[in-house]
Motif scaffolding. Structure first.
Motif, mmCIF file in Angstrom:
data_model
loop_
_atom_site.group_PDB
_atom_site.id
_atom_site.type_symbol
_atom_site.label_atom_id
_atom_site.label_comp_id
_atom_site.label_asym_id
_atom_site.label_seq_id
_atom_site.Cartn_x
_atom_site.Cartn_y
_atom_site.Cartn_z
ATOM 1 N N ALA A 141 1.203 -1.391 -0.130
ATOM 2 C CA ALA A 141 -0.146 0.047 -0.084
ATOM 3 C C ALA A 141 0.790 1.029 -0.136
ATOM 4 O O ALA A 141 2.164 1.168 0.496
ATOM 5 C CB ALA A 141 -1.041 -0.522 1.215
ATOM 6 N N SER A 142 0.234 1.888 -0.302
ATOM 7 C CA SER A 142 1.203 3.649 -0.628
ATOM 8 C C SER A 142 0.516 4.600 0.398
ATOM 9 O O SER A 142 -1.043 4.452 -0.252
ATOM 10 C CB SER A 142 1.366 4.106 -2.216
ATOM 11 O OG SER A 142 2.199 2.888 -3.198
ATOM 12 N N ILE A 143 1.057 5.423 1.135
ATOM 13 C CA ILE A 143 -0.270 6.136 1.304
ATOM 14 C C ILE A 143 0.820 7.350 1.956
ATOM 15 O O ILE A 143 2.128 7.422 2.090
ATOM 16 C CB ILE A 143 0.123 5.248 3.288
ATOM 17 C CG1 ILE A 143 0.027 3.863 3.752
ATOM 18 C CG2 ILE A 143 -1.098 6.701 3.809
ATOM 19 C CD1 ILE A 143 0.184 3.280 4.424
ATOM 20 N N ASN A 146 9.748 2.864 12.039
ATOM 21 C CA ASN A 146 10.751 1.946 11.979
ATOM 22 C C ASN A 146 9.702 0.952 13.381
ATOM 23 O O ASN A 146 10.851 -0.468 12.603
ATOM 24 C CB ASN A 146 11.312 2.154 13.207
ATOM 25 C CG ASN A 146 12.668 3.621 12.714
ATOM 26 O OD1 ASN A 146 12.412 3.435 10.961
ATOM 27 N ND2 ASN A 146 13.592 4.929 12.931
ATOM 28 N N ARG A 147 8.898 0.861 13.935
ATOM 29 C CA ARG A 147 8.396 0.199 14.159
ATOM 30 C C ARG A 147 7.511 -0.791 13.534
ATOM 31 O O ARG A 147 7.749 -2.211 14.231
ATOM 32 C CB ARG A 147 7.528 0.147 16.070
ATOM 33 C CG ARG A 147 7.035 -0.110 16.527
ATOM 34 C CD ARG A 147 6.408 0.324 18.304
ATOM 35 N NE ARG A 147 5.390 0.248 17.390
ATOM 36 C CZ ARG A 147 5.206 1.814 17.490
ATOM 37 N NH1 ARG A 147 5.967 2.651 17.999
ATOM 38 N NH2 ARG A 147 3.288 2.198 17.875
ATOM 39 N N PHE A 148 7.378 -0.464 12.300
ATOM 40 C CA PHE A 148 6.508 -1.334 11.782
ATOM 41 C C PHE A 148 7.525 -2.109 10.337
ATOM 42 O O PHE A 148 6.832 -2.753 9.198
ATOM 43 C CB PHE A 148 5.212 -0.549 10.837
ATOM 44 C CG PHE A 148 4.044 -0.756 12.241
ATOM 45 C CD1 PHE A 148 3.144 -1.884 11.699
ATOM 46 C CD2 PHE A 148 3.864 -0.134 13.021
ATOM 47 C CE1 PHE A 148 1.719 -1.714 12.771
ATOM 48 C CE2 PHE A 148 2.703 0.255 13.558
ATOM 49 C CZ PHE A 148 1.984 -0.583 13.933
ATOM 50 N N THR A 179 14.061 2.596 1.601
ATOM 51 C CA THR A 179 13.921 3.039 0.688
ATOM 52 C C THR A 179 12.350 3.501 -0.117
ATOM 53 O O THR A 179 11.722 3.760 -0.806
ATOM 54 C CB THR A 179 14.456 2.061 -0.342
ATOM 55 O OG1 THR A 179 13.880 0.168 0.048
ATOM 56 C CG2 THR A 179 16.043 1.476 -0.089
ATOM 57 N N ASP A 180 11.029 2.526 0.796
ATOM 58 C CA ASP A 180 10.090 2.855 1.171
ATOM 59 C C ASP A 180 9.356 3.979 1.654
ATOM 60 O O ASP A 180 8.334 3.930 2.514
ATOM 61 C CB ASP A 180 9.444 1.499 1.340
ATOM 62 C CG ASP A 180 9.479 0.562 0.723
ATOM 63 O OD1 ASP A 180 10.182 0.529 -0.241
ATOM 64 O OD2 ASP A 180 8.974 -0.137 1.708
ATOM 65 N N ARG A 181 9.947 5.189 2.123
ATOM 66 C CA ARG A 181 10.486 6.413 2.337
ATOM 67 C C ARG A 181 10.360 7.198 1.527
ATOM 68 O O ARG A 181 11.771 7.647 1.726
ATOM 69 C CB ARG A 181 10.380 6.858 4.176
ATOM 70 C CG ARG A 181 9.854 5.732 4.545
ATOM 71 C CD ARG A 181 10.804 5.586 6.074
ATOM 72 N NE ARG A 181 11.196 4.177 6.798
ATOM 73 C CZ ARG A 181 11.753 4.572 8.379
ATOM 74 N NH1 ARG A 181 12.139 5.381 8.485
ATOM 75 N NH2 ARG A 181 11.772 3.906 9.203
ATOM 76 N N GLN A 182 10.264 8.519 1.052
ATOM 77 C CA GLN A 182 10.115 9.920 0.772
ATOM 78 C C GLN A 182 9.507 10.878 1.216
ATOM 79 O O GLN A 182 7.845 10.629 0.595
ATOM 80 C CB GLN A 182 9.698 9.268 -1.478
ATOM 81 C CG GLN A 182 10.528 10.590 -2.081
ATOM 82 C CD GLN A 182 10.187 10.038 -3.592
ATOM 83 O OE1 GLN A 182 9.025 9.850 -3.544
ATOM 84 N NE2 GLN A 182 11.400 10.059 -4.039
ATOM 85 N N LEU A 192 5.304 12.703 4.124
ATOM 86 C CA LEU A 192 6.373 11.532 3.182
ATOM 87 C C LEU A 192 4.773 10.833 3.340
ATOM 88 O O LEU A 192 3.931 10.703 3.235
ATOM 89 C CB LEU A 192 6.789 10.754 4.949
ATOM 90 C CG LEU A 192 7.715 10.999 5.445
ATOM 91 C CD1 LEU A 192 7.846 10.413 6.724
ATOM 92 C CD2 LEU A 192 8.999 11.289 4.435
ATOM 93 N N THR A 193 5.851 10.148 1.894
ATOM 94 C CA THR A 193 4.713 8.918 1.293
ATOM 95 C C THR A 193 5.612 7.810 1.494
ATOM 96 O O THR A 193 6.626 7.636 0.884
ATOM 97 C CB THR A 193 4.841 8.990 -0.420
ATOM 98 O OG1 THR A 193 4.510 10.500 -0.903
ATOM 99 C CG2 THR A 193 4.158 8.612 -1.340
#
Length: 232
Positions: A44-46, A76-78, A83-86, A117-118
């Motif tokens: 999923a993209s959020i 971080n906890r999840f 690379t999945d944060r922008q 953030l996406t």
């Protein structure tokens, strides 16, 4: 010289006669085919973020930084990979207050800081839990939720293969109805390959802190135009 000229003229005449009496061009069948593949999303993209406001810009920024730090701890906890944060947006702007009597100039009363953030989350089963934790951390911007598949290219390729098979099936029916048989492929062109479209079905995959999530299915669609020879 006249002899050679006569020979060339005779050769040209014979060539034209052969062309005139040659076999007619083969008949053609032109069809379009469609292929569809569905798949349960696996990511999923959020869009998430924090907006803060304070009298001074530095105070608004400090509050925003604290909230963003708490948001990063949740990611971080999840196990949301770096690379999945922008970062998708950062804004600082003033808020003005106009005098009630409409006279004079507007004054800056506060500053607003917004940071977005996406992220991509690859554990759909815990998506509802993640959304609840993001809000609890202080994030007050949450939107643009969409679902995708990591193997989207393979799924589209499978849709393309099905589209060609569908075109051949239809062409075979037409050829049989016309009293002929299907010949070789003359040309293939792609009419379009659509990005994944969500299908509104499927069970709730997660629900925590009043954050239900229904992933449903993604649909991948391809269209091809194929021309076949028709053998009589």
């Amino acid at each position: 010289m006249r002899f050679w000229a006569l020979c060339l003229a005779l050769a040209a005449t014979l060539s034209c006669q052969a062309s005139d009496t040659g076999a007619p061009p083969p008949a053609m069948i032109s069809v379009s085919g469609e292929g569809v593949v569905t798949a349960v999303p696996d990511m999923a993209s959020i869009s998430v973020g924090v907006t803060t406001q304070a009298r001074e810009a530095t105070d608004a920024l400090a509050a925003n930084n604290r909230a963003m730090a708490a948001l990063v701890e949740v990611l971080n906890r999840f196990s949301v990979a770096e690379t999945d944060r922008q970062s998708s947006g950062f804004n600082v702007y003033p808020r003005y207050d106009r005098p009630s009597d409409g006279r004079g100039t507007s004054e800056i009363t506060s500053y607003v800081v917004s940071n977005q953030l996406t992220i991509r989350h690859r554990d759909i089963d815990r998506l509802g839990e993640l959304l609840a934790a993001v809000v609890a951390s202080g994030s007050n911007q949450l939107g643009s939720l969409s679902f995708g598949n990591t193997d989207a290219t393979e799924l589209l390729d499978k849709a393309r293969s099905r589209a060609v098979a569908n075109a051949r099936h239809k062409a075979s029916l037409y050829a049989e109805a016309a009293g002929g048989t299907l010949g070789r492929v003359v040309s293939i062109s792609e009419g379009g390959a659509a990005p994944p479209q969500p299908l509104m079905r499927g069970a709730m995959v997660a629900e925590m802190a009043a954050v239900p999530v229904a992933a449903g299915e993604n649909e991948y669609r391809a269209v091809v135009n194929v021309v076949f020879e028709l053998a009589q």
